[in-house]
Design an enzyme around this catalytic site. Structure first.
Site, PDB file in Angstrom:
ATOM      1  N   ASP A   1      85.233 -17.821 -38.968  1.00  0.00           N
ATOM      2  CA  ASP A   1      85.738 -17.642 -37.608  1.00  0.00           C
ATOM      3  C   ASP A   1      85.347 -18.777 -36.671  1.00  0.00           C
ATOM      4  O   ASP A   1      85.932 -18.933 -35.614  1.00  0.00           O
ATOM      5  CB  ASP A   1      85.246 -16.320 -37.019  1.00  0.00           C
ATOM      6  CG  ASP A   1      83.722 -16.208 -37.011  1.00  0.00           C
ATOM      7  OD1 ASP A   1      83.055 -17.149 -37.475  1.00  0.00           O
ATOM      8  OD2 ASP A   1      83.207 -15.174 -36.541  1.00  0.00           O
TER       9      ASP A   1
ATOM     10  N   ASP B   1      83.530 -23.421 -39.771  1.00  0.00           N
ATOM     11  CA  ASP B   1      84.155 -22.894 -40.987  1.00  0.00           C
ATOM     12  C   ASP B   1      85.450 -23.628 -41.349  1.00  0.00           C
ATOM     13  O   ASP B   1      85.927 -23.521 -42.477  1.00  0.00           O
ATOM     14  CB  ASP B   1      84.475 -21.405 -40.822  1.00  0.00           C
ATOM     15  CG  ASP B   1      83.235 -20.552 -40.665  1.00  0.00           C
ATOM     16  OD1 ASP B   1      82.264 -20.815 -41.390  1.00  0.00           O
ATOM     17  OD2 ASP B   1      83.235 -19.637 -39.828  1.00  0.00           O
TER      18      ASP B   1
ATOM     19  N   ASP C   1      81.960 -14.505 -44.754  1.00  0.00           N
ATOM     20  CA  ASP C   1      80.940 -14.536 -43.714  1.00  0.00           C
ATOM     21  C   ASP C   1      80.331 -13.141 -43.600  1.00  0.00           C
ATOM     22  O   ASP C   1      80.929 -12.153 -44.026  1.00  0.00           O
ATOM     23  CB  ASP C   1      81.601 -14.949 -42.387  1.00  0.00           C
ATOM     24  CG  ASP C   1      80.580 -15.223 -41.302  1.00  0.00           C
ATOM     25  OD1 ASP C   1      79.408 -15.448 -41.629  1.00  0.00           O
ATOM     26  OD2 ASP C   1      80.966 -15.200 -40.122  1.00  0.00           O
TER      27      ASP C   1
END
Length: 872
Positions: A618, A622, A323
């Site tokens: 997070d 995800d 990310d």
């Protein structure tokens, strides 16, 4: 696609109206659609999970051998074997049950109650009773109970980071969006589990339960495959082959012993003892212990491992899908530059994404700080808690950093009235008493502010805007935007009196003050981490919910995106076939505006190429990809759903920590291979001595109890100690190992064979020397030499690239401790009451013990010389 429809069309499609549903209609729909909650699949019973752990071929052989020993009256060794196997099974079940907690955490995000319009009245109902067509009322602080289409928005801002991965609140509106857009750009839609942080609004429910975006994630999470690590796969394959080989060997020796006239029971017991001695039953425990030690090392480096095999998987990682927000960047909007018109200045002060260096501010720049602090609704409490929009928080943090107290500025320039920001005007205005004057400050999108400015502040003077000034500002706005910086323009205007209440028409004839440029900047340590990952043959891919332009700018700045690389949005990815994606996959370094399905597809694409894929995340969105990946890496600041779906959690949310963890993972795998080579070398040495005796017609070189003692003493502690070796030199200078690499590679097999032959040779020499005097002495010397050789072999097994002299005898205190303990246990067999148990005659005196010790030293020196010659 409800976001393409008008409010009226949406209400019609879900058979509802602005008055809401009737109670009777809601009851009918509840029966039709079911409760608005996430559903679970039936779980595998604990007893079945427990039995699953006993499918391993080596475990089956050990169970059979243990049962036979109990039947023949040899119960102690069997009890030990049972205890170890049961303990391993319990630990496995506990790990599996922990993994199932992902969906439970997801269910905790459901909202207990919601404000609904039923029968044209505002009522509060349990969120489980919400159905499509319900009209939901939202206010700041509310969680959203179901997906829906916005009907009314009064500056409604919603945090959707748990779905999109982006922390910045999204301003909602009720107009239809006619083009295809990603989830994060559906600003007229609202989604279950998101949170309202500002304003109020109403929406009509379009989807509930498993049909919501949250429900789709829950379904993906249930169906995502739990992957075995490369080491687990290799150990399973190897165990099957080893088990078959050991059974054949034991059967062969049993038949030979029978043909030589031995008693059936004695021959069978000896064959069982050989099977038990040949099977490295400590291997599973050793691997677990070494992995556990690796987790402790990683914990000190800010990474918590939830599943032990993840340590080993990290070592083989070849792709990191990371990310952007919070992992590569600081997850904190930061003002990195300002611009005010100066005839002598044509370029921005700052040309990177790092925060601009401290400098003396001009009067114009001080005025920007004043304006940005006043035309601002954010705040920072005395405890340091930041409240408000991240963009506005960045502005007051910038004021503080430059030595200005934003609270003092506000106290000295009291706000009189305001005109809040909205998406149509793209600006915000506040009115303040400044000294003896009443001033309106306005901030907003640069193009909007430019078009409303008649004057400009140049130095201390207000002058009429001309093309030169305006073009300079437009050029600077373009420069900032090309670097993916978020730009705000600031302006002011003197107004009539203290009772002035601004309207949109009053935001004209403004005085242009200047620009601020901000971004969520990269972490400083990320630059080196990306470089080190690349040097180690690891591909880093950014997967983000942010816009492509911003993602590319960050990726290019940190060295992740280079010439020839590609960047795709989620919509562009959806248009690619599997073949097209596979063809371009290794060129794609950035994926932007992605959906949960996109993330899983990206991970699967890398797995199709045979790569070991790590995935960071997070948010709730995800979780499915984290579970699908070979190793899922959750963020310490992330949602519990993401953490539960992960194999490892980064305490500091830092990409650099992943690269550090990979070094630990590589070291752990190397050390496990050292332990395996040590175990098989020792076992091979004993088997060679037995086979030589059988083929040469000599007596068996060991008794059953001696074989079991050798296995007990020399298998565990030295192998564990080898698993605690420090990293080899250049551990991160090599590319990731192939996931299809066998446990026993050509080099490892070479070490096993060489050391095994040497140990077998000195053991045969010892037996032959003892047989010159008696059968008992031959057995005692073979037993002593094999035991001592296996113990001292620990030193030679510490490194495949350095000699023990280069390493130093004292650099691994665990090896020293293990060798000392094992030697002490061996010497206990020389005690008078122990000699009878281990068939050691009193003719085996101190001098003969020295001979056995000398043969063991000879074997260790021979191993060192052999490895030195190989390296040369």
């Amino acid at each position: 696609m409800f976001y393409k429809k008008s409010v009226e069309e949406t209400l019609s499609q879900v058979n509802s109206s602005l008055k809401g549903l009737s109670s009777s209609k809601a009851s009918e729909l509840l029966k039709k659609y079911g409760p608005n909650e996430l559903k679970e699949k039936s779980k595998v019973p604990i007893w079945m999970l427990f039995l699953e752990t006993f499918k391993d071929p080596l475990v089956i052989i050990l169970l059979i051998a243990a049962l036979v020993q109990i039947f023949l009256g040899e119960g102690m060794e069997s009890l030990i074997i049972f205890a170890v196997l049961i303990l391993n099974s319990i630990l496995s079940v506990i790990q599996t049950k922990k993994a199932e907690s992902s969906l439970q955490s997801l269910k905790k995000l459901s909202v207990p109650n919601a404000k609904v319009i039923r029968d044209n009245k505002k009522v509060t109902v349990n969120s489980k009773d919400i159905v499509p067509g319900d009209i939901i009322i939202l206010e700041a602080g509310d969680y959203v109970p179901a997906d829906g289409r916005i009907i009314e928005s009064q500056t409604l801002k919603v945090v959707e980071g748990m779905l999109t991965g982006e922390a910045e609140p999204v301003l909602k509106h009720n107009k239809p969006i006619l083009k295809d857009v990603a989830l994060g750009d559906q600003k007229n839609m609202i989604f279950s589990g998101s949170m309202v942080v500002y304003g109020r609004g109403e929406y009509v429910v379009t989807q509930t339960s498993m049909n919501t975006e949250m429900g789709k994630i829950a379904n993906l999470l249930e169906n995502a495959e739990s992957k075995q690590t490369p080491l687990q796969i290799k150990l399973d394959e190897f165990s099957k082959k080893l088990g078959v080989g050991i059974v054949i060997l034991a059967a062969f020796i049993f038949l030979i012993d029978i043909l030589r006239g031995a008693r059936l029971i004695d021959s069978f017991m000896f064959a069982v003892a050989i099977a038990v001695a040949a099977i490295p039953e400590a291997l599973s425990s050793i691997v677990t212990i070494v992995l556990a030690v690796g987790t402790n090392v990683m914990a000190k480096r800010q990474s918590i491992v939830r599943k032990l095999p993840a340590v080993e998987t990290l070592g083989s990682t070849s792709v990191i899908c990371t990310d952007k927000t919070g992992t590569l960047t600081k997850n904190k909007m930061t003002v990195v530059d300002t611009y005010v018109y100066n005839p002598e200045r044509s370029l921005a002060y700052n040309t990177s994404l790092e925060v601009a260096a401290a400098k003396v501010l001009s009067k114009q720049e001080e005025f920007i700080i004043m304006c940005s602090s006043l035309c601002n609704d954010s705040d920072i409490t005395n405890e340091g808690v930041e409240i408000g929009d991240p963009t506005e928080i960045a502005l007051i943090n910038y004021a503080n950093k430059k030595g200005f107290d934003y609270k003092q500025i506000r106290n000295e320039n009291i706000r009189i009235s305001e005109l809040p920001f909205d998406s149509e005007r793209k600006r915000m205005s506040t009115v303040h008493k400044v000294d003896e004057e009443v001033v309106m400050f306005t901030k907003g999108a640069p193009d909007v502010i430019f078009s409303r400015c008649k004057y400009a502040l140049v130095g201390d003077e207000v002058v009429k805007v001309n093309d030169k000034i305006l073009n300079r500002y437009k050029r600077m706005n373009e420069e900032f935007s090309n670097k993916a910086l978020r730009v705000l323009a600031f302006a002011s205007k003197s107004v009539k009196d203290e009772g002035f209440i601004p309207t949109a028409n009053d935001e004209e004839n403004l005085t242009l003050i200047g620009l601020t440029a901000m971004i969520d900047p990269p972490r400083k340590e990320v630059y080196a981490a990306v470089k080190n990952a690349k040097k180690s043959g690891i591909k880093t891919v950014m997967i983000t919910g942010d816009h492509k332009t911003t993602a590319k700018a960050i990726a290019r700045d940190i060295g992740l995106f280079t010439s020839g690389d590609m960047a795709l949005t989620g919509n562009e990815l959806d248009e690619l076939t599997e073949e097209e994606l596979d063809k371009d996959l290794e060129k794609i370094s950035v994926f932007a505006r992605v959906s949960p399905e996109n993330k899983i597809r990206i991970v699967k694409a890398w797995q199709r190429k045979g790569k070991v894929c790590a995935m960071t995340g997070d948010g709730v969105n995800d979780a499915p990809a984290l579970k699908q990946a070979d190793i899922g890496i959750g963020m310490g600041s992330g949602t519990e759903v993401a953490k539960d779906a992960s194999d490892m959690i980064l305490v500091d949310d830092n990409f650099a920590t992943i690269v550090n963890a990979i070094e630990v993972g590589r070291t752990v795998y190397t050390n496990i291979k050292k332990s395996i080579a040590y175990l098989f070398s020792g076992n091979l040495g004993g088997i060679i001595a037995i086979l030589f005796a059988v083929i040469a017609g000599l007596p068996n070189p060991f008794t059953t109890i001696q074989l079991l003692f050798i296995n007990l003493v020399t298998d565990s502690l030295p192998a564990i100690a080898l698993g605690l070796e420090e990293p080899e030199k250049g551990v991160m200078d090599n590319p990731p190992r192939d996931k299809d690499e066998k446990i026993l590679t050509k080099d490892t097999i070479g070490f096993v064979l060489t050391r095994g032959y040497i140990i077998g040779a000195v053991t045969i020499m010892a037996q032959l020397m003892g047989l010159r005097y008696s059968h008992e002495l031959g057995v005692a010397m073979a037993f002593s030499t094999l035991t001592l050789s296996r113990i001292l072999q620990t030193f030679a097994s510490r490194s495949n690239t350095q000699s023990i002299l280069e390493l130093g005898f004292t650099t691994n205190k665990y090896v020293l401790g293990a060798v000392c303990i094992c030697l002490t246990m061996f010497m206990s067999t020389q005690l008078p009451f122990m000699r009878e148990i281990f068939n050691i005659p009193y003719s085996f005196n101190f001098n003969i013990l020295l001979i056995c010790f000398g043969l063991a030293m000879l074997s260790t020196c021979s191993m060192e010389i052999s490895e030195f010659l190989k390296r040369k």
